[in-house]
Design an enzyme around this catalytic site. Sequence first.
Site, PDB file in Angstrom:
ATOM      1  N   GLU A   1       0.819  -1.209   0.000  1.00 39.52           N
ATOM      2  CA  GLU A   1       0.000   0.000   0.000  1.00 39.52           C
ATOM      3  C   GLU A   1       0.859   1.268   0.000  1.00 39.52           C
ATOM      4  OE1 GLU A   1      -2.182  -3.166   2.505  1.00 39.52           O
ATOM      5  OE2 GLU A   1      -0.117  -2.579   2.037  1.00 39.52           O
TER       6      GLU A   1
ATOM      7  N   THR B   1      15.443 -42.169  -7.379  1.00 34.44           N
ATOM      8  CA  THR B   1      16.090 -40.861  -7.277  1.00 34.44           C
ATOM      9  C   THR B   1      17.598 -40.933  -7.452  1.00 34.44           C
ATOM     10  OG1 THR B   1      16.287 -41.061  -4.870  1.00 34.44           O
ATOM     11  CG2 THR B   1      14.280 -40.021  -5.739  1.00 34.44           C
TER      12      THR B   1
ATOM     13  N   THR C   1      22.166 -36.437   3.363  1.00 38.02           N
ATOM     14  CA  THR C   1      22.443 -35.684   2.138  1.00 38.02           C
ATOM     15  C   THR C   1      23.673 -34.806   2.321  1.00 38.02           C
ATOM     16  OG1 THR C   1      20.109 -35.699   1.486  1.00 38.02           O
ATOM     17  CG2 THR C   1      21.502 -33.994   0.519  1.00 38.02           C
TER      18      THR C   1
ATOM     19  N   SER D   1      20.489 -35.539  13.832  1.00 41.29           N
ATOM     20  CA  SER D   1      20.219 -36.048  15.187  1.00 41.29           C
ATOM     21  C   SER D   1      21.450 -36.087  16.070  1.00 41.29           C
ATOM     22  CB  SER D   1      19.587 -37.441  15.106  1.00 41.29           C
ATOM     23  OG  SER D   1      18.298 -37.371  14.547  1.00 41.29           O
TER      24      SER D   1
ATOM     25  N   LEU E   1      14.655 -39.381   5.311  1.00 37.23           N
ATOM     26  CA  LEU E   1      13.969 -38.223   5.878  1.00 37.23           C
ATOM     27  C   LEU E   1      12.643 -37.985   5.163  1.00 37.23           C
ATOM     28  CD1 LEU E   1      13.776 -35.887   7.809  1.00 37.23           C
ATOM     29  CD2 LEU E   1      15.269 -34.543   6.300  1.00 37.23           C
TER      30      LEU E   1
END
Length: 376
Positions: A54, A170, A205, A231, A309
Amino acid sequence: MPESTFFIKQSLSIAAKCLQLSAPNPHVGCVITSQNGQLLGQGHTQRTGGPHAEIMAVRDAAANGHSAEGATAYVTLEPCSHQGRTGPCCDALIAAGIKKVVATNTDPNPLVAGQGFARLRAAGVEVQVLAPDHPQAIESRELNIGFFSRMIRKTPWVRMKIAASLDGKTALNNGASQWITSSEARTDGHAWRARACAVLTGIGTVLADNPKLDVRLVDTRRQPHLVVVDSRLETPLDAHLFIAGRALFIYAAVQNDAKKSALEALGATVIYLPGVQAGTESKVDLAAMLRDLASREINELHVEAGQKLNGSLIREGLVDEFVVYLAPKLIGQGCDMASFGPLSELSQAVPLAFKSTDMLGPDLRIVARIPGRDQF
Protein backbone atom coordinates in the site's frame (compact mmCIF):
# COMPACT_ATOMS: atom_id res chain seq x y z
CA MET A 1 -14.47 -7.86 -17.36
CA PRO A 2 -15.82 -5.65 -14.53
CA GLU A 3 -13.46 -2.87 -13.50
CA SER A 4 -12.92 -4.23 -9.99
CA THR A 5 -12.07 -7.69 -11.35
CA PHE A 6 -9.56 -6.17 -13.77
CA PHE A 7 -7.73 -4.20 -11.08
CA ILE A 8 -7.77 -7.06 -8.58
CA LYS A 9 -6.19 -9.26 -11.26
CA GLN A 10 -3.59 -6.57 -11.82
CA SER A 11 -2.85 -6.36 -8.10
CA LEU A 12 -2.43 -10.15 -7.98
CA SER A 13 -0.01 -9.95 -10.90
CA ILE A 14 2.00 -7.33 -9.02
CA ALA A 15 1.92 -9.43 -5.83
CA ALA A 16 3.49 -12.33 -7.73
CA LYS A 17 6.52 -10.14 -8.41
CA CYS A 18 7.52 -10.27 -4.73
CA LEU A 19 7.13 -14.05 -4.46
CA GLN A 20 10.90 -14.39 -3.99
CA LEU A 21 11.37 -11.18 -2.02
CA SER A 22 8.94 -10.30 0.76
CA ALA A 23 8.97 -13.40 3.02
CA PRO A 24 8.30 -13.78 5.87
CA ASN A 25 5.82 -10.99 5.13
CA PRO A 26 2.97 -12.00 2.82
CA HIS A 27 3.22 -11.39 -0.92
CA VAL A 28 0.90 -8.43 -1.46
CA GLY A 29 0.13 -6.19 -4.41
CA CYS A 30 -1.79 -2.91 -4.45
CA VAL A 31 -3.29 -0.84 -7.28
CA ILE A 32 -4.69 2.65 -6.74
CA THR A 33 -7.19 4.12 -9.22
CA SER A 34 -9.11 7.37 -9.53
CA GLN A 35 -12.90 7.54 -9.34
CA ASN A 36 -13.12 7.30 -13.12
CA GLY A 37 -10.86 4.24 -13.26
CA GLN A 38 -7.54 5.87 -14.13
CA LEU A 39 -4.48 4.00 -12.83
CA LEU A 40 -2.69 6.28 -10.36
CA GLY A 41 -0.10 4.04 -8.74
CA GLN A 42 0.82 0.47 -7.93
CA GLY A 43 3.34 -1.47 -5.88
CA HIS A 44 4.16 -4.65 -4.02
CA THR A 45 5.60 -5.44 -0.60
CA GLN A 46 9.36 -5.05 -0.37
CA ARG A 47 12.04 -6.98 1.49
CA THR A 48 11.45 -7.51 5.24
CA GLY A 49 11.59 -4.16 7.01
CA GLY A 50 10.80 -2.29 3.80
CA PRO A 51 7.52 -0.65 2.74
CA HIS A 52 4.40 -2.73 2.22
CA ALA A 53 2.39 -2.77 -1.00
CA GLU A 54 0.00 0.00 0.00
CA ILE A 55 2.84 2.40 0.86
CA MET A 56 4.59 1.60 -2.42
CA ALA A 57 1.40 2.26 -4.40
CA VAL A 58 0.78 5.60 -2.67
CA ARG A 59 4.39 6.61 -3.33
CA ASP A 60 4.09 5.51 -6.96
CA ALA A 61 0.97 7.64 -7.39
CA ALA A 62 2.80 10.66 -5.96
CA ALA A 63 5.80 9.98 -8.21
CA ASN A 64 3.41 9.96 -11.17
CA GLY A 65 2.07 13.37 -10.10
CA HIS A 66 -1.24 12.03 -8.77
CA SER A 67 -3.04 12.56 -5.51
CA ALA A 68 -4.74 9.55 -3.91
CA GLU A 69 -7.50 11.77 -2.50
CA GLY A 70 -10.85 10.08 -3.15
CA ALA A 71 -9.20 7.11 -4.87
CA THR A 72 -9.82 3.36 -4.65
CA ALA A 73 -7.15 0.90 -3.50
CA TYR A 74 -7.29 -2.70 -4.73
CA VAL A 75 -5.15 -4.83 -2.45
CA THR A 76 -4.55 -8.59 -2.23
CA LEU A 77 -4.71 -8.76 1.57
CA GLU A 78 -6.26 -6.72 4.36
CA PRO A 79 -4.10 -3.64 5.10
CA CYS A 80 -2.27 -4.21 8.37
CA SER A 81 -3.35 -2.34 11.48
CA HIS A 82 -0.42 -2.95 13.82
CA GLN A 83 3.03 -1.53 14.34
CA GLY A 84 5.51 -4.17 13.28
CA ARG A 85 8.71 -3.58 11.35
CA THR A 86 6.72 -0.85 9.56
CA GLY A 87 3.75 1.30 10.47
CA PRO A 88 0.06 0.38 9.93
CA CYS A 89 -0.87 0.38 6.24
CA CYS A 90 -4.51 1.19 6.98
CA ASP A 91 -3.39 4.47 8.57
CA ALA A 92 -1.27 5.29 5.51
CA LEU A 93 -4.27 4.75 3.21
CA ILE A 94 -6.45 6.94 5.41
CA ALA A 95 -3.80 9.66 5.49
CA ALA A 96 -3.52 9.51 1.69
CA GLY A 97 -7.25 10.19 1.33
CA ILE A 98 -8.27 6.76 0.00
CA LYS A 99 -12.07 6.49 0.04
CA LYS A 100 -12.57 2.86 -0.97
CA VAL A 101 -10.62 -0.35 -0.42
CA VAL A 102 -11.30 -3.61 -2.28
CA ALA A 103 -9.43 -6.57 -0.76
CA THR A 104 -9.24 -10.24 -1.61
CA ASN A 105 -8.87 -11.65 1.91
CA THR A 106 -8.87 -10.86 5.59
CA ASP A 107 -5.35 -11.05 7.08
CA PRO A 108 -5.05 -14.30 9.11
CA ASN A 109 -2.45 -12.69 11.39
CA PRO A 110 -4.11 -12.45 14.84
CA LEU A 111 -2.56 -8.97 15.20
CA VAL A 112 -4.71 -7.84 12.24
CA ALA A 113 -7.62 -10.25 11.61
CA GLY A 114 -10.22 -7.66 10.60
CA GLN A 115 -8.87 -4.76 12.63
CA GLY A 116 -7.44 -3.11 9.52
CA PHE A 117 -10.86 -3.14 7.88
CA ALA A 118 -12.46 -1.86 11.09
CA ARG A 119 -10.09 1.12 11.27
CA LEU A 120 -10.68 1.95 7.62
CA ARG A 121 -14.45 1.86 8.08
CA ALA A 122 -14.20 3.94 11.25
CA ALA A 123 -12.40 6.60 9.20
CA GLY A 124 -15.19 6.63 6.62
CA VAL A 125 -13.49 4.41 4.04
CA GLU A 126 -15.77 2.04 2.14
CA VAL A 127 -14.45 -1.54 2.37
CA GLN A 128 -15.31 -4.47 0.13
CA VAL A 129 -13.89 -7.98 0.74
CA LEU A 130 -14.23 -10.81 -1.76
CA ALA A 131 -16.04 -13.95 -0.69
CA PRO A 132 -13.62 -16.72 0.43
CA ASP A 133 -14.64 -18.91 -2.52
CA HIS A 134 -14.14 -16.14 -5.08
CA PRO A 135 -11.51 -17.27 -7.65
CA GLN A 136 -9.36 -14.22 -6.96
CA ALA A 137 -9.57 -14.74 -3.20
CA ILE A 138 -8.39 -18.31 -3.73
CA GLU A 139 -5.59 -17.11 -6.03
CA SER A 140 -4.48 -14.63 -3.39
CA ARG A 141 -4.36 -17.33 -0.70
CA GLU A 142 -2.35 -19.54 -3.07
CA LEU A 143 0.26 -16.80 -3.38
CA ASN A 144 0.45 -16.74 0.41
CA ILE A 145 -0.21 -20.37 1.26
CA GLY A 146 2.78 -20.50 3.61
CA PHE A 147 1.80 -17.30 5.42
CA PHE A 148 -1.78 -18.58 5.90
CA SER A 149 -0.41 -21.92 7.11
CA ARG A 150 1.91 -20.30 9.65
CA MET A 151 -0.76 -17.96 10.98
CA ILE A 152 -3.61 -20.49 11.15
CA ARG A 153 -1.93 -23.89 11.70
CA LYS A 154 1.22 -22.56 13.42
CA THR A 155 3.39 -24.64 11.06
CA PRO A 156 4.97 -23.85 7.70
CA TRP A 157 3.55 -25.14 4.42
CA VAL A 158 5.76 -28.15 3.72
CA ARG A 159 6.56 -28.78 0.07
CA MET A 160 8.65 -31.82 -0.87
CA LYS A 161 10.61 -31.71 -4.13
CA ILE A 162 11.65 -35.01 -5.73
CA ALA A 163 13.49 -35.66 -9.00
CA ALA A 164 13.20 -39.25 -10.17
CA SER A 165 13.13 -41.65 -13.07
CA LEU A 166 9.81 -42.85 -14.43
CA ASP A 167 10.06 -45.91 -12.19
CA GLY A 168 10.47 -43.72 -9.11
CA LYS A 169 14.22 -43.93 -8.47
CA THR A 170 16.09 -40.86 -7.28
CA ALA A 171 19.61 -42.31 -7.61
CA LEU A 172 21.51 -45.45 -8.47
CA ASN A 173 22.37 -47.92 -5.74
CA ASN A 174 25.84 -46.34 -5.59
CA GLY A 175 24.27 -42.92 -4.91
CA ALA A 176 24.89 -41.40 -8.35
CA SER A 177 22.03 -39.01 -9.21
CA GLN A 178 23.50 -36.23 -11.38
CA TRP A 179 21.58 -35.73 -13.47
CA ILE A 180 18.40 -37.80 -13.63
CA THR A 181 16.30 -34.86 -14.80
CA SER A 182 16.97 -32.16 -17.38
CA SER A 183 18.35 -28.65 -17.01
CA GLU A 184 14.83 -27.30 -17.45
CA ALA A 185 13.62 -29.29 -14.45
CA ARG A 186 16.62 -28.26 -12.36
CA THR A 187 16.03 -24.58 -13.15
CA ASP A 188 12.38 -24.92 -12.19
CA GLY A 189 13.43 -26.60 -8.95
CA HIS A 190 15.57 -23.59 -8.10
CA ALA A 191 12.56 -21.32 -8.69
CA TRP A 192 10.64 -23.32 -6.07
CA ARG A 193 13.64 -23.00 -3.73
CA ALA A 194 13.71 -19.26 -4.28
CA ARG A 195 10.11 -18.73 -3.19
CA ALA A 196 10.56 -20.75 0.02
CA CYS A 197 11.58 -19.25 3.34
CA ALA A 198 13.85 -22.21 4.03
CA VAL A 199 15.20 -25.38 2.43
CA LEU A 200 15.22 -28.56 4.54
CA THR A 201 17.57 -31.50 4.15
CA GLY A 202 18.96 -34.31 6.27
CA ILE A 203 22.43 -35.10 7.51
CA GLY A 204 22.63 -38.05 5.11
CA THR A 205 22.44 -35.68 2.14
CA VAL A 206 24.96 -33.33 3.77
CA LEU A 207 27.50 -36.09 4.32
CA ALA A 208 26.99 -37.74 0.94
CA ASP A 209 26.80 -34.68 -1.34
CA ASN A 210 28.12 -31.69 0.66
CA PRO A 211 25.52 -29.49 -1.07
CA LYS A 212 25.05 -25.72 -0.84
CA LEU A 213 21.28 -25.93 -1.41
CA ASP A 214 21.21 -22.28 -2.42
CA VAL A 215 19.50 -20.62 -5.38
CA ARG A 216 21.81 -20.36 -8.39
CA LEU A 217 19.86 -21.13 -11.56
CA VAL A 218 17.33 -18.28 -11.28
CA ASP A 219 17.77 -14.67 -10.28
CA THR A 220 16.90 -13.94 -6.67
CA ARG A 221 17.49 -11.10 -4.24
CA ARG A 222 17.04 -13.35 -1.20
CA GLN A 223 18.59 -16.72 -0.42
CA PRO A 224 16.32 -19.03 1.57
CA HIS A 225 17.47 -20.14 4.99
CA LEU A 226 18.68 -23.72 5.44
CA VAL A 227 17.43 -26.35 7.88
CA VAL A 228 19.28 -29.60 8.61
CA VAL A 229 17.93 -32.57 10.55
CA ASP A 230 21.10 -33.87 12.21
CA SER A 231 20.22 -36.05 15.19
CA ARG A 232 23.81 -36.68 16.33
CA LEU A 233 25.32 -33.34 15.26
CA GLU A 234 27.50 -34.79 12.54
CA THR A 235 27.51 -31.69 10.33
CA PRO A 236 31.14 -31.06 9.24
CA LEU A 237 32.58 -27.70 10.20
CA ASP A 238 33.81 -27.26 6.62
CA ALA A 239 30.46 -28.08 4.99
CA HIS A 240 29.29 -25.96 2.06
CA LEU A 241 26.14 -25.14 4.03
CA PHE A 242 27.71 -22.12 5.68
CA ILE A 243 26.86 -19.21 3.38
CA ALA A 244 27.11 -15.60 4.55
CA GLY A 245 23.79 -13.87 5.02
CA ARG A 246 21.77 -17.09 5.22
CA ALA A 247 20.47 -18.48 8.49
CA LEU A 248 21.31 -22.13 9.15
CA PHE A 249 19.18 -24.05 11.65
CA ILE A 250 20.45 -27.47 12.74
CA TYR A 251 18.06 -29.68 14.71
CA ALA A 252 19.63 -32.37 16.87
CA ALA A 253 18.40 -35.09 19.22
CA VAL A 254 21.63 -36.02 21.00
CA GLN A 255 23.24 -33.33 23.11
CA ASN A 256 26.80 -32.42 22.19
CA ASP A 257 27.54 -28.97 23.55
CA ALA A 258 31.12 -28.84 22.28
CA LYS A 259 30.02 -29.47 18.68
CA LYS A 260 27.09 -27.11 19.17
CA SER A 261 29.46 -24.32 20.17
CA ALA A 262 31.71 -25.00 17.19
CA LEU A 263 28.79 -24.92 14.75
CA GLU A 264 27.34 -21.78 16.29
CA ALA A 265 30.73 -20.10 16.07
CA LEU A 266 30.35 -20.50 12.29
CA GLY A 267 26.92 -18.85 12.35
CA ALA A 268 24.57 -21.81 12.73
CA THR A 269 21.76 -22.05 15.26
CA VAL A 270 21.59 -25.47 16.92
CA ILE A 271 18.31 -26.57 18.49
CA TYR A 272 17.93 -29.73 20.59
CA LEU A 273 14.57 -31.35 19.90
CA PRO A 274 14.78 -35.03 20.87
CA GLY A 275 11.76 -37.09 19.96
CA VAL A 276 10.78 -40.69 20.45
CA GLN A 277 13.46 -43.35 20.43
CA ALA A 278 13.82 -45.30 17.18
CA GLY A 279 15.15 -48.51 18.64
CA THR A 280 18.27 -47.40 20.49
CA GLU A 281 18.66 -44.25 18.41
CA SER A 282 17.19 -40.89 19.39
CA LYS A 283 15.61 -38.94 16.54
CA VAL A 284 14.58 -35.30 16.12
CA ASP A 285 10.92 -34.59 16.88
CA LEU A 286 9.92 -33.48 13.37
CA ALA A 287 6.48 -32.15 14.31
CA ALA A 288 8.05 -30.02 17.05
CA MET A 289 10.65 -28.84 14.56
CA LEU A 290 7.91 -27.50 12.26
CA ARG A 291 6.29 -25.64 15.13
CA ASP A 292 9.67 -24.17 16.08
CA LEU A 293 10.32 -23.11 12.47
CA ALA A 294 6.95 -21.35 12.40
CA SER A 295 7.98 -19.41 15.49
CA ARG A 296 11.05 -18.35 13.50
CA GLU A 297 8.81 -16.94 10.73
CA ILE A 298 9.25 -19.75 8.21
CA ASN A 299 6.22 -19.72 5.89
CA GLU A 300 7.14 -22.21 3.17
CA LEU A 301 9.54 -25.06 3.87
CA HIS A 302 11.04 -26.65 0.77
CA VAL A 303 12.26 -30.21 1.36
CA GLU A 304 15.15 -31.65 -0.67
CA ALA A 305 16.23 -34.74 1.21
CA GLY A 306 16.94 -38.43 0.85
CA GLN A 307 14.55 -41.35 1.07
CA LYS A 308 14.88 -41.76 4.85
CA LEU A 309 13.97 -38.22 5.88
CA ASN A 310 11.35 -38.04 3.11
CA GLY A 311 9.85 -41.23 4.45
CA SER A 312 9.81 -39.98 8.03
CA LEU A 313 8.08 -36.75 7.05
CA ILE A 314 5.48 -38.60 4.99
CA ARG A 315 4.92 -41.28 7.63
CA GLU A 316 4.25 -38.62 10.27
CA GLY A 317 1.82 -36.77 8.00
CA LEU A 318 3.90 -33.60 7.87
CA VAL A 319 4.07 -33.01 4.10
CA ASP A 320 1.42 -30.81 2.47
CA GLU A 321 2.53 -30.76 -1.16
CA PHE A 322 4.80 -32.64 -3.55
CA VAL A 323 6.64 -31.28 -6.58
CA VAL A 324 7.84 -34.33 -8.49
CA TYR A 325 9.92 -34.29 -11.66
CA LEU A 326 9.81 -37.54 -13.62
CA ALA A 327 12.46 -38.16 -16.27
CA PRO A 328 11.67 -40.40 -19.26
CA LYS A 329 14.07 -43.15 -18.25
CA LEU A 330 14.05 -46.37 -16.25
CA ILE A 331 16.70 -47.18 -13.66
CA GLY A 332 15.55 -50.44 -12.08
CA GLN A 333 17.27 -50.97 -8.77
CA GLY A 334 18.12 -47.75 -6.98
CA CYS A 335 17.11 -45.33 -4.25
CA ASP A 336 13.40 -44.77 -3.72
CA MET A 337 11.60 -41.44 -3.45
CA ALA A 338 10.72 -42.14 0.17
CA SER A 339 11.23 -45.00 2.59
CA PHE A 340 8.19 -45.77 4.73
CA GLY A 341 5.89 -48.71 5.33
CA PRO A 342 5.44 -51.47 4.46
CA LEU A 343 1.68 -50.99 4.33
CA SER A 344 -0.61 -53.94 4.91
CA GLU A 345 -3.60 -52.50 3.02
CA LEU A 346 -3.99 -50.19 0.03
CA SER A 347 -6.36 -48.09 2.14
CA GLN A 348 -3.30 -47.03 4.17
CA ALA A 349 -1.71 -45.37 1.13
CA VAL A 350 -1.14 -41.61 1.35
CA PRO A 351 -3.95 -39.95 -0.64
CA LEU A 352 -3.00 -37.22 -3.10
CA ALA A 353 -4.79 -34.83 -5.44
CA PHE A 354 -3.04 -33.71 -8.60
CA LYS A 355 -2.93 -29.93 -8.78
CA SER A 356 -1.04 -29.61 -12.05
CA THR A 357 0.95 -31.58 -14.61
CA ASP A 358 3.36 -29.83 -16.96
CA MET A 359 6.16 -30.71 -19.34
CA LEU A 360 9.54 -29.11 -18.66
CA GLY A 361 11.81 -30.01 -21.53
CA PRO A 362 11.68 -33.82 -21.69
CA ASP A 363 10.51 -34.19 -18.08
CA LEU A 364 7.07 -34.28 -16.50
CA ARG A 365 6.42 -32.09 -13.45
CA ILE A 366 3.60 -33.16 -11.16
CA VAL A 367 2.35 -30.96 -8.34
CA ALA A 368 0.18 -32.92 -5.92
CA ARG A 369 -1.29 -32.16 -2.50
CA ILE A 370 -2.72 -33.95 0.46
CA PRO A 371 -6.47 -33.28 0.04
CA GLY A 372 -7.85 -30.61 2.34
CA ARG A 373 -4.52 -29.26 3.55
CA ASP A 374 -5.06 -25.97 1.69
CA GLN A 375 -8.51 -25.28 3.13
CA PHE A 376 -7.72 -22.24 5.24
